[in-house]
Write a protein that holds these residues in place. Structure first.
Motif, PDB file in Angstrom:
ATOM      1  N   LEU A 120       1.778  -8.660  -4.567  1.00 45.15           N
ATOM      2  CA  LEU A 120       2.767  -8.120  -3.616  1.00 45.15           C
ATOM      3  C   LEU A 120       2.723  -8.907  -2.306  1.00 45.15           C
ATOM      4  O   LEU A 120       3.015  -8.371  -1.235  1.00 45.15           O
ATOM      5  CB  LEU A 120       2.476  -6.637  -3.354  1.00 45.15           C
ATOM      6  N   PHE A 121       2.382 -10.180  -2.413  1.00 44.17           N
ATOM      7  CA  PHE A 121       2.197 -11.016  -1.226  1.00 44.17           C
ATOM      8  C   PHE A 121       3.333 -10.841  -0.203  1.00 44.17           C
ATOM      9  O   PHE A 121       4.506 -11.055  -0.518  1.00 44.17           O
ATOM     10  CB  PHE A 121       2.109 -12.497  -1.646  1.00 44.17           C
ATOM     11  N   GLY A 122       2.960 -10.413   1.011  1.00 45.39           N
ATOM     12  CA  GLY A 122       3.917 -10.348   2.113  1.00 45.39           C
ATOM     13  C   GLY A 122       4.936  -9.229   2.052  1.00 45.39           C
ATOM     14  O   GLY A 122       5.829  -9.159   2.896  1.00 45.39           O
ATOM     15  N   MET A 123       4.834  -8.333   1.084  1.00 47.43           N
ATOM     16  CA  MET A 123       5.858  -7.288   0.917  1.00 47.43           C
ATOM     17  C   MET A 123       5.553  -6.071   1.801  1.00 47.43           C
ATOM     18  O   MET A 123       4.478  -5.476   1.692  1.00 47.43           O
ATOM     19  CB  MET A 123       5.923  -6.834  -0.557  1.00 47.43           C
ATOM     20  N   PRO A 124       6.495  -5.672   2.650  1.00 44.75           N
ATOM     21  CA  PRO A 124       6.272  -4.490   3.500  1.00 44.75           C
ATOM     22  C   PRO A 124       6.280  -3.208   2.656  1.00 44.75           C
ATOM     23  O   PRO A 124       7.110  -3.068   1.759  1.00 44.75           O
ATOM     24  CB  PRO A 124       7.488  -4.490   4.443  1.00 44.75           C
ATOM     25  N   ILE A 125       5.369  -2.312   2.966  1.00 44.72           N
ATOM     26  CA  ILE A 125       5.293  -1.065   2.182  1.00 44.72           C
ATOM     27  C   ILE A 125       5.049   0.132   3.102  1.00 44.72           C
ATOM     28  O   ILE A 125       4.401   0.018   4.138  1.00 44.72           O
ATOM     29  CB  ILE A 125       4.187  -1.160   1.101  1.00 44.72           C
ATOM     30  N   SER A 149       0.000  -6.880   0.301  1.00 41.87           N
ATOM     31  CA  SER A 149       1.209  -6.270   0.879  1.00 41.87           C
ATOM     32  C   SER A 149       0.915  -5.898   2.332  1.00 41.87           C
ATOM     33  O   SER A 149      -0.237  -5.883   2.756  1.00 41.87           O
ATOM     34  CB  SER A 149       1.627  -5.047   0.073  1.00 41.87           C
ATOM     35  N   VAL A 150       1.956  -5.598   3.088  1.00 39.58           N
ATOM     36  CA  VAL A 150       1.802  -5.302   4.520  1.00 39.58           C
ATOM     37  C   VAL A 150       2.192  -3.839   4.772  1.00 39.58           C
ATOM     38  O   VAL A 150       3.344  -3.453   4.524  1.00 39.58           O
ATOM     39  CB  VAL A 150       2.714  -6.216   5.371  1.00 39.58           C
ATOM     40  N   THR A 151       1.233  -3.046   5.249  1.00 38.07           N
ATOM     41  CA  THR A 151       1.522  -1.628   5.501  1.00 38.07           C
ATOM     42  C   THR A 151       2.317  -1.460   6.799  1.00 38.07           C
ATOM     43  O   THR A 151       1.875  -1.861   7.869  1.00 38.07           O
ATOM     44  CB  THR A 151       0.217  -0.818   5.585  1.00 38.07           C
ATOM     45  N   ILE A 152       3.500  -0.852   6.666  1.00 31.48           N
ATOM     46  CA  ILE A 152       4.394  -0.658   7.810  1.00 31.48           C
ATOM     47  C   ILE A 152       4.090   0.663   8.520  1.00 31.48           C
ATOM     48  O   ILE A 152       4.146   0.748   9.737  1.00 31.48           O
ATOM     49  CB  ILE A 152       5.869  -0.672   7.322  1.00 31.48           C
ATOM     50  N   GLY A 153       3.750   1.691   7.759  1.00 30.59           N
ATOM     51  CA  GLY A 153       3.456   2.980   8.382  1.00 30.59           C
ATOM     52  C   GLY A 153       3.272   4.073   7.344  1.00 30.59           C
ATOM     53  O   GLY A 153       3.303   3.822   6.134  1.00 30.59           O
ATOM     54  N   LYS A 154       3.099   5.310   7.852  1.00 34.11           N
ATOM     55  CA  LYS A 154       2.837   6.460   7.001  1.00 34.11           C
ATOM     56  C   LYS A 154       4.064   7.389   6.998  1.00 34.11           C
ATOM     57  O   LYS A 154       4.702   7.598   8.025  1.00 34.11           O
ATOM     58  CB  LYS A 154       1.597   7.215   7.512  1.00 34.11           C
ATOM     59  N   LEU A 155       4.328   7.951   5.819  1.00 33.57           N
ATOM     60  CA  LEU A 155       5.614   8.620   5.605  1.00 33.57           C
ATOM     61  C   LEU A 155       5.527  10.140   5.549  1.00 33.57           C
ATOM     62  O   LEU A 155       4.561  10.709   5.017  1.00 33.57           O
ATOM     63  CB  LEU A 155       6.222   8.082   4.314  1.00 33.57           C
ATOM     64  N   ASN A 156       6.572  10.764   6.064  1.00 28.82           N
ATOM     65  CA  ASN A 156       6.633  12.224   6.139  1.00 28.82           C
ATOM     66  C   ASN A 156       6.702  12.861   4.740  1.00 28.82           C
ATOM     67  O   ASN A 156       7.113  12.225   3.761  1.00 28.82           O
ATOM     68  CB  ASN A 156       7.862  12.641   6.951  1.00 28.82           C
ATOM     69  N   THR A 190      -8.327   4.168  -2.958  1.00 23.51           N
ATOM     70  CA  THR A 190      -8.394   3.027  -3.889  1.00 23.51           C
ATOM     71  C   THR A 190      -7.043   2.318  -3.975  1.00 23.51           C
ATOM     72  O   THR A 190      -6.992   1.084  -3.981  1.00 23.51           O
ATOM     73  CB  THR A 190      -8.840   3.508  -5.286  1.00 23.51           C
ATOM     74  N   VAL A 191      -5.947   3.063  -4.000  1.00 22.94           N
ATOM     75  CA  VAL A 191      -4.629   2.396  -4.083  1.00 22.94           C
ATOM     76  C   VAL A 191      -4.372   1.530  -2.843  1.00 22.94           C
ATOM     77  O   VAL A 191      -3.743   0.478  -2.945  1.00 22.94           O
ATOM     78  CB  VAL A 191      -3.441   3.378  -4.273  1.00 22.94           C
ATOM     79  N   VAL A 192      -4.887   1.974  -1.703  1.00 21.95           N
ATOM     80  CA  VAL A 192      -4.693   1.190  -0.470  1.00 21.95           C
ATOM     81  C   VAL A 192      -5.514  -0.097  -0.551  1.00 21.95           C
ATOM     82  O   VAL A 192      -5.045  -1.181  -0.191  1.00 21.95           O
ATOM     83  CB  VAL A 192      -5.057   2.044   0.765  1.00 21.95           C
ATOM     84  N   GLN A 193      -6.745   0.014  -1.072  1.00 24.06           N
ATOM     85  CA  GLN A 193      -7.548  -1.206  -1.281  1.00 24.06           C
ATOM     86  C   GLN A 193      -6.833  -2.150  -2.238  1.00 24.06           C
ATOM     87  O   GLN A 193      -6.832  -3.363  -2.055  1.00 24.06           O
ATOM     88  CB  GLN A 193      -8.917  -0.843  -1.860  1.00 24.06           C
ATOM     89  N   LYS A 194      -6.226  -1.573  -3.267  1.00 24.31           N
ATOM     90  CA  LYS A 194      -5.529  -2.419  -4.250  1.00 24.31           C
ATOM     91  C   LYS A 194      -4.307  -3.094  -3.620  1.00 24.31           C
ATOM     92  O   LYS A 194      -3.981  -4.235  -3.946  1.00 24.31           O
ATOM     93  CB  LYS A 194      -5.124  -1.600  -5.471  1.00 24.31           C
ATOM     94  N   LEU A 195      -3.617  -2.367  -2.745  1.00 19.22           N
ATOM     95  CA  LEU A 195      -2.475  -2.974  -2.036  1.00 19.22           C
ATOM     96  C   LEU A 195      -2.960  -4.122  -1.163  1.00 19.22           C
ATOM     97  O   LEU A 195      -2.297  -5.157  -1.041  1.00 19.22           O
ATOM     98  CB  LEU A 195      -1.761  -1.936  -1.166  1.00 19.22           C
TER      99      LEU A 195
END
Ligand SMILES: NC(=O)C[C@H](N)C(=O)O
Length: 486
Positions: free
Chosen positions: A71-76, A116-123, A106-111
């Motif tokens: 997921l190189f460089g993909m915003p998530i 991938s690039v974490t943009i933020g946390k969702l409601n 674990t999923v965050v470590q895998k990301l």
């Protein structure tokens, strides 16, 4: 046209040719968030500084390395019940306001491994309890197709962020439909993987025997990319399954010739709106045109699914949520003069109404004298529901039906009537009880211009067949090209 109208594979090729940079992608995310967030309110927390500096780092790496993450460089965007080290994680609950986890799920470590690039946390609905994102302790997320309507829930923020073009994909969690129902209401693709396919380590527990993390995307192909990145056994989660993870992308190259589809009569019966029914029947025609066949079947115990789910999930929730006691995590009351009062007041002030309702329901169902009549009986019915699926899958490759009985409903329409809200989950809950995987893909618009979803259900650990069918359907239709005008 937005950069997020391209698929991950296309964005990767543009990145490698240096036509775009990771910084451009991250810019696109925050620019769009600035434009539309006031209207849709999908995010609870943004991580802009870190995202921008990581994007720079990835851009510098493009010329120098030859191995790139999936997921190189993909915003998530990430649902706010998935813990992120040092980044506020609230489960949309006041009781966890200002809670900064000390580890990554674990999923965050895998990301991170997938770059991938974490943009933020969702409601979301508080602790994932709800079907409209109106139960958030902080804000009500709106449907980008029409902001007077709910986006579904509990992963409403995750579905809206993708549908509104704020991020190209996100993670949600699904306990009774929380990925698929909002995906359906918002016109995007949402997968609930097989229970055990993705690690739950770091997913704040609601109902541990049902919870699973799943991807929400614009296309089936991107969905397969994301599942590829997060799937697999994890020593930190004893319920994650040691089952080989296939190459999901290669599943997309197949067709549906000779595929046998089962269509449960219960899923097109009472309570399902005529236009939802018609959209599913047209969807089946599309697949028939591609060489599949379908027959009507019965899942006779479906009618007990909602009652079974609300007994079991609330029982598990009442135990899981006991850890929020005002001592160890988050909010603590100022109005207590002894320990018992501290527990009581912190929980009374910190939890919202729906969470309290479920804790009370669950505590009741587990209490001595009622345990056999409610909890134990519900466990037995769960087994029967699972057996229904096993019987059908002996003869058929997939099961198809609608994702929801109706399109999105209006903000405020069901919030004061919990039973009507619960009934909305009738078509998504059985898969959680049985543990089988299911996807929702766009299959039309209602007369009011709101998206409808087709649900494709597979055998345990057979996400590949689901992806193959969903991809064939997507390629043969134009529904996924429709975008909300915000
Ligand atoms: N968490 C979910 O999957 C949503 C379901 N509507 C619930 O409130 O339990």
């Amino acid at each position: 046209m937005s950069l997020f109208d391209y698929k991950i594979s296309e964005l990767h090729s543009m990145l490698h040719k240096k036509e775009i940079s990771v910084t451009d992608l991250v810019d696109q995310s925050y620019k769009r968030i600035n434009e539309v967030e006031d209207k849709v309110e999908a995010f609870l927390t943004l991580d802009e500084e870190k995202a921008r500096s990581y994007a720079k780092q990835l851009d510098e790496a493009i010329g120098t390395k030859d191995q790139f993450g999936l997921l190189f460089g993909m915003p998530i965007g990430i649902k706010d019940n998935i813990v992120t080290k040092g980044l506020r994680t609230t489960c949309a609950s006041k009781i966890l306001d200002n809670f900064d986890p000390i580890y990554d799920a674990t999923v965050v470590q895998k990301l991170q491994q997938a770059e991938s690039v974490t943009i933020g946390k969702l409601n979301m609905d508080e602790f994932a309890m709800g079907s409209s994102t109106e139960n958030s302790g902080f804000k009500v997320t709106k449907n980008p197709w029409n902001t007077s309507y709910v986006p579904g829930g509990s992963s409403g923020g995750s579905a809206v962020a993708v549908a509104a073009g704020e991020v190209p994909f996100s993670l949600g969690s699904d306990t009774g439909g929380s990925v698929r129902q909002p995906a359906s209401f918002c016109g995007v693709v949402g997968l609930k993987p097989t229970y055990g396919r993705v690690s739950r380590y770091g997913l704040v527990a609601f109902a541990s025997s049902l919870d699973i993390i799943g991807p929400i995307t614009n296309s089936v192909e991107d969905n397969a990319y994301l599942l590829q990145a997060i799937a697999g056994v994890d020593p930190m989660d004893g319920t994650s399954a040691n089952v080989e993870v296939p190459d999901y992308l290669s599943a997309l190259t197949g067709d549906v010739k000779g595929l046998k589809i089962a269509v449960p009569s219960e899923y097109l019966g009472e309570g399902v709106s005529e236009e939802v029914k018609q959209s599913v029947l047209s969807g089946l025609k599309v697949l028939e045109g591609q060489g599949a066949t379908w027959e009507e079947v019965s899942l006779p115990h479906s009618k007990y699914a909602v009652a079974t789910y609300y007994l079991l999930s609330s029982s598990e929730a009442s135990a899981n949520l006991s850890r929020f006691d005002g001592v160890r995590y988050g909010y603590r009351t100022d109005n207590a003069s002894n320990l018992l009062e501290l527990y009581k007041q912190s929980r009374s002030e910190g939890f919202g109404d729906e969470v309290k309702r479920r804790i009370m329901l669950g505590t009741f169902a587990l209490s001595s004298g009622y345990y056999d009549a409610y909890y134990k009986k519900a466990q037995k019915v769960r087994t029967l529901i699972k057996k229904d699926f096993e019987d059908v899958f002996e003869k058929y490759d997939v099961i198809i039906g609608p994702t929801t009985p109706t399109p999105a409903f209006k903000v405020g329409e069901k919030i004061s009537d919990p039973l009507t809200m619960y009934a909305n989950d009738i078509l998504t809950i059985p898969m959680n009880l049985a543990g089988v995987p299911a996807i929702s893909v766009p299959c039309g618009l209602s007369t009011e211009g709101l998206p409808l979803g087709l649900q494709i259900i597979g055998k345990h650990f057979d996400e590949s067949t689901i992806y193959r069918v969903a991809h064939t359907f997507e390629q043969a239709t134009e529904f996924h090209k429709e975008k909300p005008q915000l």
